[in-house]
Enzyme design. Structure first.
Site, PDB file in Angstrom:
ATOM      1  N   LYS A  56       0.816  -1.030  -0.022  1.00  0.00           N
ATOM      2  CA  LYS A  56       0.011  -0.135  -0.374  1.00  0.00           C
ATOM      3  C   LYS A  56       0.651   1.194  -0.107  1.00  0.00           C
ATOM      4  O   LYS A  56       1.565   1.781   1.009  1.00  0.00           O
ATOM      5  CB  LYS A  56      -1.091  -0.144   1.143  1.00  0.00           C
ATOM      6  CG  LYS A  56      -1.831   1.132   1.336  1.00  0.00           C
ATOM      7  CD  LYS A  56      -2.084   2.155   2.169  1.00  0.00           C
ATOM      8  CE  LYS A  56      -1.391   2.847   2.475  1.00  0.00           C
ATOM      9  NZ  LYS A  56      -1.444   4.182   1.783  1.00  0.00           N
TER      10      LYS A  56
ATOM     11  N   GLU B 280      10.054   1.530  10.241  1.00  0.00           N
ATOM     12  CA  GLU B 280      11.118   1.818  10.008  1.00  0.00           C
ATOM     13  C   GLU B 280      10.167   3.855  10.469  1.00  0.00           C
ATOM     14  O   GLU B 280       9.310   3.646   9.357  1.00  0.00           O
ATOM     15  CB  GLU B 280      10.926   1.985   8.565  1.00  0.00           C
ATOM     16  CG  GLU B 280      11.956   1.318   8.549  1.00  0.00           C
ATOM     17  CD  GLU B 280      13.456   1.095   8.892  1.00  0.00           C
ATOM     18  OE1 GLU B 280      13.627   2.006   9.241  1.00  0.00           O
ATOM     19  OE2 GLU B 280      14.498  -0.015   8.886  1.00  0.00           O
TER      20      GLU B 280
ATOM     21  N   CYS C 286      14.554  10.458   5.985  1.00  0.00           N
ATOM     22  CA  CYS C 286      14.242  10.083   7.041  1.00  0.00           C
ATOM     23  C   CYS C 286      15.641  10.324   8.215  1.00  0.00           C
ATOM     24  O   CYS C 286      15.709   9.966   8.991  1.00  0.00           O
ATOM     25  CB  CYS C 286      13.157   9.340   7.568  1.00  0.00           C
ATOM     26  SG  CYS C 286      14.924   7.169   6.455  1.00  0.00           S
TER      27      CYS C 286
ATOM     28  N   GLU D  79      10.731  16.366  14.338  1.00  0.00           N
ATOM     29  CA  GLU D  79      11.066  16.112  13.368  1.00  0.00           C
ATOM     30  C   GLU D  79      10.125  16.962  11.967  1.00  0.00           C
ATOM     31  O   GLU D  79       9.116  17.021  12.415  1.00  0.00           O
ATOM     32  CB  GLU D  79      10.742  14.559  12.198  1.00  0.00           C
ATOM     33  CG  GLU D  79      11.416  14.398  11.159  1.00  0.00           C
ATOM     34  CD  GLU D  79      10.158  13.199  10.588  1.00  0.00           C
ATOM     35  OE1 GLU D  79       9.361  12.140  10.501  1.00  0.00           O
ATOM     36  OE2 GLU D  79      11.384  11.974  10.016  1.00  0.00           O
TER      37      GLU D  79
HETATM   38  P1  NAD Z   1       3.228   8.657   7.016  1.00  0.00           P
HETATM   39  O1  NAD Z   1       3.001   7.786   8.548  1.00  0.00           O
HETATM   40  O2  NAD Z   1       1.852  10.006   7.219  1.00  0.00           O
HETATM   41  O3  NAD Z   1       2.591   7.852   6.112  1.00  0.00           O
HETATM   42  C1  NAD Z   1       3.012   6.938   5.520  1.00  0.00           C
HETATM   43  C2  NAD Z   1       1.975   5.406   5.382  1.00  0.00           C
HETATM   44  O4  NAD Z   1       1.158   5.043   6.345  1.00  0.00           O
HETATM   45  C3  NAD Z   1       1.149   6.411   3.881  1.00  0.00           C
HETATM   46  O5  NAD Z   1       1.300   5.335   2.735  1.00  0.00           O
HETATM   47  C4  NAD Z   1      -0.125   6.258   5.063  1.00  0.00           C
HETATM   48  O6  NAD Z   1      -0.850   6.498   3.977  1.00  0.00           O
HETATM   49  C5  NAD Z   1      -0.062   5.221   5.687  1.00  0.00           C
HETATM   50  N1  NAD Z   1      -0.868   5.356   6.675  1.00  0.00           N
HETATM   51  C6  NAD Z   1      -1.389   6.996   7.273  1.00  0.00           C
HETATM   52  N2  NAD Z   1      -2.167   6.344   8.415  1.00  0.00           N
HETATM   53  C7  NAD Z   1      -2.133   5.232   8.644  1.00  0.00           C
HETATM   54  C8  NAD Z   1      -3.272   4.094   9.264  1.00  0.00           C
HETATM   55  N3  NAD Z   1      -3.327   4.849  10.178  1.00  0.00           N
HETATM   56  N4  NAD Z   1      -2.675   2.700   9.644  1.00  0.00           N
HETATM   57  C9  NAD Z   1      -1.798   2.749   8.100  1.00  0.00           C
HETATM   58  N5  NAD Z   1      -1.444   3.045   7.426  1.00  0.00           N
HETATM   59  C10 NAD Z   1      -1.289   4.353   8.001  1.00  0.00           C
HETATM   60  O7  NAD Z   1       4.449   9.105   6.887  1.00  0.00           O
HETATM   61  P2  NAD Z   1       4.321   9.883   5.433  1.00  0.00           P
HETATM   62  O8  NAD Z   1       4.126  11.156   5.022  1.00  0.00           O
HETATM   63  O9  NAD Z   1       4.248   9.721   4.179  1.00  0.00           O
HETATM   64  O10 NAD Z   1       6.199   9.948   5.192  1.00  0.00           O
HETATM   65  C11 NAD Z   1       6.807  11.140   6.330  1.00  0.00           C
HETATM   66  C12 NAD Z   1       7.642   9.788   7.096  1.00  0.00           C
HETATM   67  O11 NAD Z   1       8.278   8.831   6.926  1.00  0.00           O
HETATM   68  C13 NAD Z   1       8.223  11.027   7.800  1.00  0.00           C
HETATM   69  O12 NAD Z   1       8.234  11.032   9.530  1.00  0.00           O
HETATM   70  C14 NAD Z   1       9.802  10.078   7.466  1.00  0.00           C
HETATM   71  O13 NAD Z   1      10.885   9.925   8.094  1.00  0.00           O
HETATM   72  C15 NAD Z   1       8.860   8.437   7.810  1.00  0.00           C
HETATM   73  N6  NAD Z   1      10.432   7.637   6.376  1.00  0.00           N
HETATM   74  C16 NAD Z   1      11.133   6.614   7.590  1.00  0.00           C
HETATM   75  C17 NAD Z   1      11.425   6.019   6.693  1.00  0.00           C
HETATM   76  C18 NAD Z   1      13.042   5.207   7.901  1.00  0.00           C
HETATM   77  O14 NAD Z   1      13.555   4.378   6.749  1.00  0.00           O
HETATM   78  N7  NAD Z   1      12.722   5.431   9.219  1.00  0.00           N
HETATM   79  C19 NAD Z   1      12.196   6.261   5.683  1.00  0.00           C
HETATM   80  C20 NAD Z   1      10.932   7.050   4.594  1.00  0.00           C
HETATM   81  C21 NAD Z   1      10.125   8.223   5.749  1.00  0.00           C
END
Ligand code: NAD
Length: 487
Positions: free
Chosen positions: A181, A257, A290, A391
């Site tokens: 997803k 992650e 990230c 962040e």
């Molecule tokens: P997000 O947490 O808003 O969304 C991530 C994913 O989760 C998306 O696919 C979203 O649709 C889904 N999602 C949202 N709510 C959900 C729920 N209640 N249940 C299940 N899935 C849900 O993050 P984002 O804005 O897409 O990305 C930015 C964040 O990702 C930053 O905090 C960044 O640090 C983190 N990130 C971490 C890594 C790592 O490897 N640690 C890598 C890339 C990004």
């Protein structure tokens, strides 16, 4: 419309969402529609889970290690052959500049996949643990590794191909079946991976992709469904906590992650001190990484010098970003209006907290109708300020002075996060400091600590488990002990 429609990939077929529902894929460079994406209904998500469950339970997918390896190698070749399309998608959909698209977005992702393929032969599927005499008889023992089952892979928008590969390829190599997803902002990268899976000849059901406009619904269905055995999630810490909570009812394996606020520590004896300080600018892919070290820690004894260097470095970068067609450009817009607002609000917060804005901070409508905000640098920052603790996930660097080596380590570790970090100094000393930073990936003097053949993951609230490398494949395995009576 510039990009093709992102369609669902379920049970080996590309198809529309129930009722042909779609949503607009908004491009960060223009703020305008660049394509359409299928908007999966709960029934579509359920169909994808059912397909993955069937493929895992009723086929020999999980037992044919060699076959999976061959298919993944073929898949790798197809991704390479379609590199230009992948670059195009990452530019238009994720807002990558060409210089960033070619590196971290696509070539870095493909290089990461090579790392996984190199690690695969090192997985120990079965180990002979010898004979043990206990309770008056002998038992010959085996320890085997087996695929966990159906994996729900939930990914973010910042480096979509890289994160999708880190989960999907590792899980498929391990013998799991997958429902991916992608984030609502980057549906096509996931959907295109589905399209190429057909071409590679992946058996129906082993890999499925569901895209949807609502960020939470499809992910929550995956997290709560008892037919899904493991959730591999990359995203924000807030959503990661929700996933753990939602996964608890079925005691799902949960791999997270999450976010970071990594430190970039420059020691006073760092060779090429000015160059190292200048390179700390948070500009690559507009800081949307990230593990990006976004807190620069410099010795107070050389603080004034560091600030001067940064002033010049930011001034010389003024005309080098936000250029769609410039091959050397590494910074474009941020992903969305929402993200632009978020970064802008942190610029205000920093100023209210008393940090000094050294460079940037302005939203730049003159760069185009998309989501552009300047490379930004705050100096005179204290580590207890929100801009140092939270962040931001945008092009914002905060600069914090420290007193001595111990103080630098203390500040680096004074964070709820622990994802990455960088240390610069004479090698032995920098390594000593790196060993004490509580984070999962540390670079010493610019060395690469994040590659496809090395484990990657966070300490503390940056997550749990490890992705990439042999460990990243083993994350998708269960361990079984077998005792065979021998006397
Ligand atoms: P997000 O947490 O808003 O969304 C991530 C994913 O989760 C998306 O696919 C979203 O649709 C889904 N999602 C949202 N709510 C959900 C729920 N209640 N249940 C299940 N899935 C849900 O993050 P984002 O804005 O897409 O990305 C930015 C964040 O990702 C930053 O905090 C960044 O640090 C983190 N990130 C971490 C890594 C790592 O490897 N640690 C890598 C890339 C990004």
């Amino acid at each position: 419309m510039i990009l093709p429609e992102a369609r669902l990939y379920i049970d080996g077929k590309l198809r529309s969402a129930a009722g042909n529902r779609t949503y607009d894929n908004i491009g960060p460079w223009t703020g305008d529609v660049v394509g359409k994406a299928a908007d999966a209904s709960p029934e579509d998500v359920a169909a994808a889970i059912a397909a993955a469950r069937r493929a895992f339970d009723t086929t020999d997918w999980s037992r044919h290690h060699e076959r999976r390896f061959e298919l993944m190698r073929k898949y790798r070749g197809l991704l390479q052959a379609n590199r230009d399309k992948l670059v195009q998608i990452s530019r238009l959909e994720a807002g990558a500049a060409i210089g960033a698209a070619a590196r971290a977005q696509v070539d870095g992702a493909l290089g990461g996949m090579d790392g996984l393929l190199e690690c695969f032969p090192r997985v120990v599927w079965e180990e002979d643990r010898g004979v043990r005499h206990e309770y008056g008889f002998d038992t010959k023992r085996l320890v085997t590794q087996e695929a966990v089952g159906v994996v729900g892979a939930i990914t973010p928008w910042n480096v979509p191909l890289y994160v999708n590969i880190g989960k999907v390829v590792a899980a498929l190599l391990a013998g799991c079946t997958v429902v991916l997803k992608p984030a609502p902002d980057t549906p096509l990268m996931g959907a295109y991976m589905g399209e190429l899976a057909i071409e590679a000849g992946l058996p129906p059901g082993v890999f499925n992709v569901v895209t949807s406009a609502d960020p939470a619904t499809a992910g929550e269905i995956l997290t709560r469904d008892p037919r899904v055995d493991l959730i591999s999630f990359t995203g924000s810490t807030a959503v990661g906590k929700k996933i753990m909570e939602n996964g608890a009812t079925t005691l799902k394996r949960v791999f997270l992650e999450l976010g970071g606020k990594s430190a970039y520590i420059v020691l006073d004896d760092a060779p090429s001190f000015p160059m190292v300080v200048a390179q700390s600018m948070v500009v690559f892919h507009a800081g949307q990484g990230c593990a990006y070290p976004t807190r620069l820690l410099v010795p107070r004894s050389r603080y004034a010098e560091a600030v001067k260097v940064l002033e010049m470095a930011y001034a010389s970068f003024v005309d080098k970003w936000g250029k769609f067609d410039e091959p050397s450009c590494i910074m474009g817009p941020v992903i969305s209006k929402r993200q632009l607002e978020r970064v802008r609000s942190y610029v205000e917060i920093g100023q209210q907290e008393g940090a000094r804005l050294l460079a940037g901070g302005q939203v730049r409508t003159d760069k185009g109708p998309g989501f552009f905000i300047e490379p930004t640098c705050f100096v005179d920052v204290r580590n207890d300020m929100r801009i140092a603790q939270e962040e931001i996930f945008g092009p914002v660097l905060v600069v914090i002075p420290y007193e001595d080596e111990e103080d630098a380590i203390r500040i680096a570790n004074d964070s709820i996060y622990g994802l990455g970090g960088a240390v610069f100094g004479t090698t032995e000393r920098a390594l000593r400091v790196a060993r004490r930073v509580r984070a999962g990936a540390l670079s010493v003097n610019g060395g690469m600590s994040i590659t496809g053949d090395l484990p990657f993951g966070g300490y503390k609230q940056s997550g749990m488990g490890r992705e990439w490398g042999r460990e990243g494949i083993e994350e998708f395995l269960e361990t079984k002990a077998i005792g065979i009576r021998a006397s």
